[in-house]
Design an enzyme around this catalytic site. Structure first.
Site, PDB file in Angstrom:
ATOM      1  N   GLY A   1       0.831  -1.211   0.000  1.00 13.29           N
ATOM      2  CA  GLY A   1       0.000   0.000   0.000  1.00 13.29           C
ATOM      3  C   GLY A   1       0.859   1.252   0.000  1.00 13.29           C
TER       4      GLY A   1
ATOM      5  NE  ARG B   1      -1.070  -5.220  -1.095  1.00  9.76           N
ATOM      6  CZ  ARG B   1      -1.698  -4.049  -0.890  1.00  9.76           C
ATOM      7  NH1 ARG B   1      -2.508  -3.558  -1.816  1.00  9.76           N
ATOM      8  NH2 ARG B   1      -1.509  -3.381   0.221  1.00  9.76           N
TER       9      ARG B   1
ATOM     10  CG  ASP C   1       4.775  -6.629   9.069  1.00  9.22           C
ATOM     11  OD1 ASP C   1       5.837  -6.016   9.275  1.00  9.22           O
ATOM     12  OD2 ASP C   1       3.937  -6.851   9.963  1.00  9.22           O
TER      13      ASP C   1
ATOM     14  CB  THR D   1       2.061   0.828   6.357  1.00 16.15           C
ATOM     15  OG1 THR D   1       0.665   0.695   6.652  1.00 16.15           O
ATOM     16  CG2 THR D   1       2.838   0.574   7.633  1.00 16.15           C
TER      17      THR D   1
ATOM     18  CG  ASP E   1      -2.777   0.390   7.599  1.00 16.15           C
ATOM     19  OD1 ASP E   1      -3.495   1.361   7.338  1.00 16.15           O
ATOM     20  OD2 ASP E   1      -2.693  -0.610   6.865  1.00 16.15           O
TER      21      ASP E   1
ATOM     22  CG  ASP F   1      -0.172  -2.569   9.791  1.00 20.21           C
ATOM     23  OD1 ASP F   1       0.681  -1.852   9.243  1.00 20.21           O
ATOM     24  OD2 ASP F   1      -0.920  -3.328   9.153  1.00 20.21           O
TER      25      ASP F   1
ATOM     26  NE  ARG G   1      -2.797  -3.626   5.687  1.00 17.34           N
ATOM     27  CZ  ARG G   1      -1.750  -4.070   5.013  1.00 17.34           C
ATOM     28  NH1 ARG G   1      -1.890  -5.065   4.145  1.00 17.34           N
ATOM     29  NH2 ARG G   1      -0.562  -3.554   5.180  1.00 17.34           N
TER      30      ARG G   1
HETATM   31  P1  ADP Z   1       2.657  -4.610   2.647  1.00 14.50           P
HETATM   32  O1  ADP Z   1       4.087  -4.613   2.277  1.00 14.50           O
HETATM   33  O2  ADP Z   1       2.075  -3.241   2.699  1.00 14.50           O
HETATM   34  O3  ADP Z   1       2.408  -5.427   3.898  1.00 14.50           O
HETATM   35  P2  ADP Z   1       1.626  -6.804   1.028  1.00 14.50           P
HETATM   36  O4  ADP Z   1       1.387  -7.687   2.176  1.00 14.50           O
HETATM   37  O5  ADP Z   1       0.621  -6.772  -0.062  1.00 14.50           O
HETATM   38  O6  ADP Z   1       1.834  -5.284   1.462  1.00 14.50           O
HETATM   39  O7  ADP Z   1       3.042  -7.220   0.405  1.00 14.50           O
HETATM   40  C1  ADP Z   1       3.557  -6.540  -0.703  1.00 14.50           C
HETATM   41  C2  ADP Z   1       4.257  -7.508  -1.630  1.00 14.50           C
HETATM   42  O8  ADP Z   1       5.368  -8.112  -0.949  1.00 14.50           O
HETATM   43  C3  ADP Z   1       3.429  -8.686  -2.099  1.00 14.50           C
HETATM   44  O9  ADP Z   1       2.597  -8.390  -3.190  1.00 14.50           O
HETATM   45  C4  ADP Z   1       4.503  -9.676  -2.507  1.00 14.50           C
HETATM   46  O10 ADP Z   1       5.025  -9.387  -3.780  1.00 14.50           O
HETATM   47  C5  ADP Z   1       5.588  -9.415  -1.463  1.00 14.50           C
HETATM   48  N1  ADP Z   1       5.482 -10.434  -0.412  1.00 14.50           N
HETATM   49  C6  ADP Z   1       4.522 -10.550   0.525  1.00 14.50           C
HETATM   50  N2  ADP Z   1       4.704 -11.646   1.289  1.00 14.50           N
HETATM   51  C7  ADP Z   1       5.809 -12.253   0.796  1.00 14.50           C
HETATM   52  C8  ADP Z   1       6.543 -13.457   1.128  1.00 14.50           C
HETATM   53  N3  ADP Z   1       6.146 -14.253   2.133  1.00 14.50           N
HETATM   54  N4  ADP Z   1       7.647 -13.741   0.403  1.00 14.50           N
HETATM   55  C9  ADP Z   1       8.036 -12.939  -0.594  1.00 14.50           C
HETATM   56  N5  ADP Z   1       7.399 -11.822  -0.960  1.00 14.50           N
HETATM   57  C10 ADP Z   1       6.307 -11.474  -0.291  1.00 14.50           C
END
Ligand code: ADP
Length: 320
Positions: A11, A72, A103, A125, A127, A129, A171
């Site tokens: 995000g 994403r 995360d 972020t 959030d 969080d 979230r």
């Molecule tokens: P944020 O970083 O805001 O928490 P997301 O959870 O959507 O947002 O994660 C962003 C991107 O990071 C995902 O679309 C994916 O490409 C990558 N990602 C998330 N989890 C993993 C993972 N376990 N291993 C590798 N890449 C990941």
């Protein structure tokens, strides 16, 4: 490291541009080459890689969003996708990477580190969080945006002697809701970490407040609870008080970053490059107890945090 890449992922959040600018300019100051990776891990896998100069980041410190765009990417969650990403980095001589995101993005950053690309995460972020840090890039702007919007809803809510449910983002985290609860003097704050779902108790408080002469009843509802519109209908039916729901939505993610977001994002961006220059990898920069610090990515991801109970109790006391 000689060449570093920078990307924004997950995000978006106001202040990401200030962080990108700091990464680029610190790296150039240290004699490094900098590449911008467009659209997060998705752009990495598509080789959307551009050269960054000092002027590439001119005139962006005050702008919301991210000039690198964000995305994403499902493919990057697979071992094959991560391998491909690391190979693309090597092909472009990228031996250091700064990942700005949440995360999920840090999990990806940990994988890149394990594959030999020195990678540092920055918490981006709205959030708040992310457990390892008391500050995340974008939270301050988002909470100020929400506060100003809620003030406006409050005016009209008072004029019409209504009950208003205002849904804020976050979230599954209630930080924006808690902060707005304080800042807007909301009568009720429904936090995912605390709300017990007792709608009858909420209804009783609304009726009680109306009897005491309160002209409005502002309920801040966190995204993680949701259902603001149906909740408004039930409250109106049960209390006879006109009740409206307002979902603030994506406006909370945009806008010019606050001073705090610009300054902290800049310091964190510079810190990330310094860590890379020290040969560090697999770290995430945070802000704890008034200092900028860094943690091992896996240790950071294993940490947990919760709404400060004392603050939650104070917020409830102040609205009675
Ligand atoms: P944020 O970083 O805001 O928490 P997301 O959870 O959507 O947002 O994660 C962003 C991107 O990071 C995902 O679309 C994916 O490409 C990558 N990602 C998330 N989890 C993993 C993972 N376990 N291993 C590798 N890449 C990941």
């Amino acid at each position: 490291v000689k060449t570093i890449g920078v990307l924004t992922s997950g995000g978006d959040a106001p202040g990401m541009n200030a962080a990108i600018r700091a990464v680029v300019r610190t790296a150039i100051h240290k004699g490094l080459v900098v590449k911008g990776i467009m659209r997060g891990y998705a752009g990495l896998l598509q080789e959307e890689i551009v050269d960054m100069t000092s002027t590439s980041v001119s005139d962006i410190i005050h702008r919301g969003g991210t000039i690198l765009y964000t995305a994403r990417c499902q493919e990057f969650t697979t071992a094959a996708g991560q391998q491909k990403g690391a190979e693309i980095c090597k092909k472009h001589n990228i031996d250091g990477m700064v990942v700005i995101g949440g995360d999920g993005s840090f999990r990806g950053a940990g994988k890149l580190s394990a594959l030999g690309i020195n990678t540092i995460g920055l918490p981006g972020t709205i959030d708040l969080d992310i457990a390892c840090t008391d500050y995340t890039i974008g939270f301050d702007t988002a909470v100020n945006t929400a506060m100003e919007a809620i003030d406006k809803v409050r005016d009209t809510s008072t004029s019409h002697e209504r009950c208003s449910i205002i849904e804020v983002m976050g979230r599954n985290a209630g930080y924006i809701a808690l902060w707005c609860g304080f800042a807007n003097g909301a009568e009720d704050i429904l936090l995912p970490e605390r709300y017990d779902g007792d709608e009858q108790a909420l209804i009783n408080r609304i009726i009680e407040n109306r009897k005491r002469g309160k002209k409005h009843h502002i309920i801040i509802n966190a995204e993680g609870i949701g259902h603001s519109s149906s909740m408004a209908k039930r409250i109106e039916a049960a209390t006879g008080i006109e009740t409206r729901a307002t979902i603030l939505g994506h406006m909370q993610r945009g806008g010019a970053p606050t001073c705090k977001d610009r300054v902290y994002a800049s310091i964190m961006g510079a810190r990330a490059v310094e860590l890379l220059c020290e040969g560090k990898s697999n770290r995430v920069v945070g802000y704890k107890h008034g200092e900028f610090v860094d943690f091992d990515i896996q240790e950071a991801l294993a940490m947990t945090k919760d709404i400060p109970e004392d603050q939650y109790q104070i917020s409830k006391m102040l609205v009675r």
